[in-house]
Write a protein that holds these residues in place. Structure first.
Motif, PDB file in Angstrom:
ATOM      1  N   LEU A  45      -5.399   0.196   4.677  1.00 26.73           N
ATOM      2  CA  LEU A  45      -4.002   0.090   5.091  1.00 26.73           C
ATOM      3  C   LEU A  45      -3.850  -0.908   6.232  1.00 26.73           C
ATOM      4  N   CYS A  84      -3.142  -4.440   3.626  1.00 32.83           N
ATOM      5  CA  CYS A  84      -1.780  -4.253   3.151  1.00 32.83           C
ATOM      6  C   CYS A  84      -0.768  -5.036   3.991  1.00 32.83           C
ATOM      7  N   GLY A 103       0.832  -1.195   0.000  1.00 36.88           N
ATOM      8  CA  GLY A 103       0.000   0.000   0.000  1.00 36.88           C
ATOM      9  C   GLY A 103       0.866   1.245   0.000  1.00 36.88           C
ATOM     10  N   ILE A 123       3.580  -1.097   3.840  1.00 40.79           N
ATOM     11  CA  ILE A 123       3.104   0.234   3.489  1.00 40.79           C
ATOM     12  C   ILE A 123       4.303   1.122   3.203  1.00 40.79           C
TER      13      ILE A 123
END
Lengths: 259, 378
Positions: A206, A210, A35, A213
């Motif tokens: 997020l 994910c 992400g 990140i």
């Protein structure tokens, strides 16, 4: 999760005398959901558009699926383009084609398969992203925002790519639809063995989907890693974003869900 | 990396076994499909079948869909099909694909040609009726808007109107002058060429003068304005409709007819007579130039002949028509613009429609005016 699928080194991109990306380096590993987050105008979309070749590079290198894209010839580039799928922020469905035809479009261009198989495949792809048969022959103008994103995802997956780029997949969706979409990405990523590079603003995405990140601020990547690494970053933008009021609410909600 | 897919039969024991191998992927789908169909027909009559997928190294949704097709073809004949040794993730993928409803895609049936021809005719007739209705509606809305603005002159959008007059009038002058000038030249040249055979050179000036002032000037300018400005009106209003700008205007309590349509149509109604005048003069100038260079007629004689041949009536006939043609072009263009639906294709279609229909209506109107003027001896 062995070698990096996307390998970006010291990327510099700018418009006129304004430098948007200033020596950005990023690695995305095979089979992960990466992400990318950053404030509006921080250059997230520019980074995505540069990697997929829509914007010119000023310096640095981009390597995707083992091919240097900044120096690749036309045919090498096309071979790579066939192996990735892209979901644009507004879906970018062709408005003169139905949902089914939109998904068939890349198949028609790249694969020499029978119309029957093409129909079966497109219908199966649409079913996999959760579009029911009654909606297969609708035109993009007749689809809701969430459905448009789903059809666009089906089109991105039409050729069974190894790598998928998602530009703000959940923006413009209500929280329930966004949650469903996150789950869909997770499921498809697992069953199809995809690598996902995703730009997002959505804190829920997020936290929940994910694996790693990256944070983009001031034209540079200021933090990369799992959610805990990011939270530990001292950068003021990261602190404001992940420690803000909304972030705290999301955090406590997710903590409640897991406990 | 990609290995050609294959299906071989390797039977031991009671149940027939098929050994699958290779890359069952999108790139190989064109090779795999005939293999699957062959396997489905070859194994007909076998009550049970086991497909051993151990040799399959790559497997994606294309492979999964084709495998499902084989399984379905057999189960339609009440025959059992077992699938074994699908590796790790492939198993998950296959079960995901299996969950999708079978053979959802039914191609749209094309109707018979005669039937579709009638259907097309019917739709076109209804569409024509709708168009007439839309034009009448737009005319009505426009009249209402004019009345409203007259009652409350402050609601009139002067800035917008002048902006549109500049765009459809002033900026159109060069191309209008060029085209009408050339047409004037051509008419005069053809006149001299053919009239000379009868010794009727002198009457070329009559023809040029009457034709240009009564018909060609206004018609040519109207057609050019329909193509140049009518199409841009449709495209502007259509894209505003697509992006919900017109809905936004409505919710702010503003009438899109007042804000968007009235200034545009009014600008056309003002600009078209001016352009007609300029265009007619350019055409007469072109005719005179050709008369001098090609017909050997001095400018003095040309002007004297023109004075005799034409009267203010001819000029009036042309100029009276201009604002009505402008109204038709404006109304058609705006009505088509409001009919744009969501897609880019529809925007293109309505823009084409606007140009085709407004040119058609301009010519029809010209014919009606010809009948009208003939009956009142103008």
């Amino acid at each position: 999760m062995s070698e990096p699928i996307i390998h970006v080194r010291d990327l510099v991109v700018g418009f006129g005398d304004r430098v948007v990306l200033d020596h950005v380096s990023v690695d995305v590993m095979g089979g992960e959901i990466f992400g990318f987050v950053g404030g509006s105008g921080s250059g997230k979309s520019v980074l995505l558009r540069t990697i997929i070749g829509l914007l010119a590079v000023r310096g640095g290198s981009i390597e995707v699926l083992g091919t240097r894209l900044d120096t690749a010839s036309g045919s090498e580039r096309r071979a790579i383009e066939r192996r990735w799928g892209i979901l644009f922020q507004q879906g970018a469905l062709f408005s003169s084609l139905t949902a089914l035809q939109n998904v068939q479009f890349p198949m028609r261009e790249y694969l020499h398969i029978s119309p029957r198989l093409m129909d079966e495949m497109a219908a199966a792809k649409l079913e996999m992203v959760g579009i029911r048969a009654v909606d297969h022959n609708k035109f993009p103008a007749e689809l809701s925002g969430g459905m448009t994103k789903r059809v666009a995802l089906a089109r991105a997956l039409a050729l069974d790519p190894e790598l998928v780029f998602l530009d703000e997949p959940t923006s413009g969706l209500d929280p329930i639809a966004a949650g469903d979409f996150d789950e869909l990405i997770r499921t498809l990523q697992k069953t199809l063995g995809l690598t996902v590079f995703m730009i997002t603003h959505d804190l829920d995405s997020l936290y929940t989907v994910c694996d790693r990140i990256g944070v983009l601020a001031d034209g540079r990547v200021v933090a990369v890693g799992g959610i805990s690494t990011i939270l530990a970053s001292p950068h003021p933008w990261v602190q404001a974003y992940f420690r803000g009021r909304r972030a705290t609410i999301v955090q406590s909600r997710i903590a409640n869900r897991t406990s | 990396m990609s290995i050609t897919p294959s299906i071989t039969s390797g039977g031991d024991g009671d149940t027939k076994r098929l050994m699958a191998a290779g890359s069952w992927t999108a790139a190989n789908a064109n090779l795999l499909e005939p293999l699957i169909d062959a396997a489905a027909s070859k194994t007909a009559g076998e009550p049970s079948l086991l497909i051993d997928m151990a040799g399959v190294t790559q497997f994606d949704t294309y492979g999964a869909c084709l495998l499902k097709r084989l399984q379905q073809a057999r189960s339609a004949r009440n025959e059992a099909t077992g699938i074994t040794a699908l590796q790790g993730r492939f198993e998950e993928l296959f079960s995901e694909v299996q969950e999708t409803p079978p053979g959802a895609a039914a191609r749209e049936q094309k109707a018979g040609s005669l039937r579709s021809a009638f259907e097309f005719l019917g739709r076109a007739t209804i569409g024509f009726g709708h168009d007439l209705f839309a034009l009448a509606e737009m005319l009505g809305l426009l009249c209402r808007s004019v009345v409203r603005v007259m009652a409350n002159p402050r609601a009139f959008r002067l800035t917008s109107t002048t902006y549109h007059i500049d765009r459809v009038g002033w900026q159109a002058v060069p191309i209008i002058v060029l085209i009408t000038f050339l047409i004037g030249c051509i008419i005069a040249q053809q006149g001299f060429f053919h009239f000379r055979k009868f010794g009727a050179d002198a009457y070329v000036v009559d023809m040029v003068g009457i034709l240009i002032l009564r018909e060609i000037g206004v018609l040519l300018v109207a057609i050019m304005v329909a193509g140049r400005s009518g199409s841009s009106y449709t495209a502007e209003l259509g894209s505003m409709k697509m992006r919900e700008e017109i809905d936004a205007l409505r919710t702010m309590g503003l009438d899109p007819i007042d804000v968007l349509v009235l200034p545009r149509v009014l600008a056309l109604v003002i600009a078209l007579p001016i352009l007609t005048f300029i265009g007619s003069m350019a055409a007469l100038y072109g005719g005179g130039l050709v008369a001098n260079l090609y017909g050997g007629m001095s400018p003095d004689i040309y002007i004297a002949r023109l004075k005799e041949a034409i009267s203010v009536t001819h000029f009036q006939v042309g100029m009276i028509k201009a604002p009505f043609m402008a109204l038709v072009i404006g109304i058609v263009a705006c009505a088509q613009g409001f009919q744009v639906k969501g897609s880019a294709e529809s925007l293109g279609r309505q823009t084409t429609n606007a140009v085709v229909k407004s040119i058609f209506l301009v010519i029809v109107l010209d014919g009606l005016f010809a009948i009208f003027f003939a009956s009142i001896d103008m």
